[in-house]
Write an enzyme that holds these catalytic residues in place. Structure first.
Site, short mmCIF file in Angstrom:
data_model
loop_
_atom_site.label_atom_id
_atom_site.label_comp_id
_atom_site.label_asym_id
_atom_site.label_seq_id
_atom_site.Cartn_x
_atom_site.Cartn_y
_atom_site.Cartn_z
N ARG A 162 42.03 48.47 44.60
CA ARG A 162 42.79 49.54 45.25
C ARG A 162 44.24 49.13 45.50
O ARG A 162 45.18 49.86 45.19
CB ARG A 162 42.14 49.92 46.59
CG ARG A 162 40.75 50.54 46.48
CD ARG A 162 40.23 50.82 47.88
NE ARG A 162 38.92 51.40 47.91
CZ ARG A 162 37.78 50.69 47.96
NH1 ARG A 162 37.83 49.36 47.95
NH2 ARG A 162 36.61 51.30 48.00
N ILE A 163 44.41 47.95 46.10
CA ILE A 163 45.76 47.49 46.42
C ILE A 163 46.52 47.17 45.14
O ILE A 163 47.71 47.50 45.01
CB ILE A 163 45.72 46.29 47.36
CG1 ILE A 163 45.10 46.70 48.71
CG2 ILE A 163 47.11 45.72 47.58
CD1 ILE A 163 44.84 45.54 49.66
N ARG A 183 37.94 40.23 36.47
CA ARG A 183 36.77 39.67 35.77
C ARG A 183 36.43 40.50 34.54
O ARG A 183 35.94 39.97 33.54
CB ARG A 183 35.56 39.63 36.71
CG ARG A 183 35.63 38.53 37.76
CD ARG A 183 34.46 38.61 38.71
NE ARG A 183 34.52 39.81 39.54
CZ ARG A 183 33.62 40.13 40.45
NH1 ARG A 183 32.57 39.35 40.64
NH2 ARG A 183 33.75 41.22 41.17
N ARG A 240 44.78 36.21 49.39
CA ARG A 240 44.26 35.16 50.25
C ARG A 240 44.87 33.82 49.84
O ARG A 240 45.01 33.51 48.65
CB ARG A 240 42.73 35.07 50.16
CG ARG A 240 41.99 36.12 50.97
CD ARG A 240 42.13 35.88 52.46
NE ARG A 240 41.31 36.76 53.27
CZ ARG A 240 41.71 37.90 53.78
NH1 ARG A 240 42.93 38.34 53.54
NH2 ARG A 240 40.91 38.63 54.53
N ASP A 264 52.60 35.69 51.71
CA ASP A 264 52.23 36.29 52.99
C ASP A 264 50.94 35.69 53.53
O ASP A 264 50.55 35.97 54.66
CB ASP A 264 52.05 37.81 52.83
CG ASP A 264 51.76 38.52 54.15
OD1 ASP A 264 52.44 38.22 55.14
OD2 ASP A 264 50.84 39.36 54.18
N GLU A 269 45.68 29.17 57.67
CA GLU A 269 46.51 29.91 58.63
C GLU A 269 46.13 29.59 60.07
O GLU A 269 44.94 29.42 60.36
CB GLU A 269 46.38 31.41 58.36
CG GLU A 269 46.90 31.79 56.98
CD GLU A 269 46.71 33.27 56.67
OE1 GLU A 269 46.16 34.00 57.51
OE2 GLU A 269 47.10 33.69 55.57
N HIS A 287 51.43 36.48 57.41
CA HIS A 287 50.30 37.36 57.12
C HIS A 287 50.48 38.72 57.79
O HIS A 287 49.68 39.13 58.65
CB HIS A 287 48.99 36.71 57.57
CG HIS A 287 47.79 37.29 56.86
ND1 HIS A 287 46.64 36.57 56.66
CD2 HIS A 287 47.56 38.51 56.30
CE1 HIS A 287 45.74 37.32 56.01
NE2 HIS A 287 46.30 38.51 55.79
#
Length: 330
Positions: A162-163, A183, A240, A264, A269, A287
């Protein structure tokens, strides 16, 4: 219905968005512990908790097998965030426990951040602002011409979900070519597909990583990928931090293997490797991909809406793939 839901105990382990906390408290019987730790669960919690609402990224710990086994009546884990690597969804699915996340409501915000980070990195916007604020525009003249530009760049997206699709639409509006690696090819997507990440990196000069943190993606962006990207290459990560070999990235930035990086997210973190902090050719953000009041509130509402839907109708609104086939059977 309200009376029935008030009898359902929902656990919040650690910190969670205040909107979620407020609505859970108004709708369910809320109990809380300081962090995701089975040792903190009381006997009463073990006997009554049927739902968990959690943001593992800020709460600390993992909603894993031990934690779930300690709650024998657990039916659903409502995860705050589209990424759900803080929940062992595979274990949950194998044991009839629903897991939900918060997709869609943050898609556009994160895609906006990706483009902003890309532009800031390529055109050195933070450095240019610092030049102005330090008085250098008056004392020393114009900020230097940026060595890099978006013009003519070929962009590869690692993770066309989606992103990724939202990022691609924005890139097209900027007049840039787009290719991708997943994939497997995405049905209905016309962008060129590369069967390997290295193949994608070799074909582009700008790589944007949007993939979640999984065992399969751990340190997928490594020295070989960065070398394939090339000396004019720009790497942006809004997915990530675990998907990147940060030591290899720092080395690539230092020795000119790639030109710049905008990040980001990080592997540990809020700790950022000093080599990345010290690199002059990085733009680093804490982030903030989805961190607007508007979007975080929508995410918080979706967490609670999933709980309400599950305990009212036996169906989740946004189940993760590992648990999509689970029905309400308790």
């Amino acid at each position: 219905m309200a009376a029935d839901l008030r009898s359902v105990t929902v656990l919040i382990p650690g910190k969670l968005h205040e909107q979620s906390v407020r609505r859970i408290g108004e709708t369910f019987r809320l109990v809380a512990i300081d962090t995701i730790d089975a040792a903190l669960l009381t006997d009463e919690m073990k006997a009554t908790v049927r739902g968990i609402a959690a943001s593992p990224a800020i709460a600390g710990g993992l909603v894993g097998p031990d934690f779930m086994r300690a709650l024998p009546k657990l039916e659903i884990v409502a995860n705050f965030g589209v990424g759900y690597d803080g929940v062992d969804a595979r274990h949950a699915g194998a044991n009839g426990i629903m897991v939900t996340n918060t997709p869609d409501v943050l898609t556009e915000e994160v895609a906006d951040t990706a483009l902003g980070l890309l532009i800031a990195t390529v055109r050195e916007l933070p450095k240019a602002e610092a030049w102005l604020r330090a008085g250098n525009w008056v004392a020393k003249g114009n900020y230097r011409l940026s060595p890099l530009s978006l013009r003519g760049r070929k962009v590869g997206i690692f993770g066309m979900g989606r992103i990724g699709m939202a990022v691609a639409r924005r890139l097209e509006a900027f007049g840039l070519s787009v290719a991708y690696h997943n994939r497997r090819p995405v049905e209905g997507v016309s962008y060129p597909y590369h069967a390997t990440l290295k193949g994608l990196a070799e074909a582009v000069d700008t790589l944007i990583s949007v993939v979640p943190g999984t065992p399969q993606t751990a340190k997928a962006v490594n020295a070989d990928i960065l070398k394939a990207l090339g000396s004019d290459g720009v790497f942006v990560n809004i997915g990530r931090g675990s998907t990147v070999d940060e030591a290899a990235l720092a080395a690539a930035l230092a020795d000119g293997t790639i030109a710049a990086a905008g990040l980001d997210v990080f592997a540990d973190e809020p700790n950022v490797p000093p080599a990345l902090l010290d690199a002059p050719n990085t733009v680093l953000l804490p982030h903030i991909g989805s961190a607007s009041v508007h979007t975080r509130r929508a995410m918080a509402d979706l967490v609670v809406d999933n709980l309400i839907a599950w305990f009212s109708d036996g169906k989740a609104i946004t189940p993760v793939p590992e648990t999509a086939g689970i029905g309400h059977n308790r």
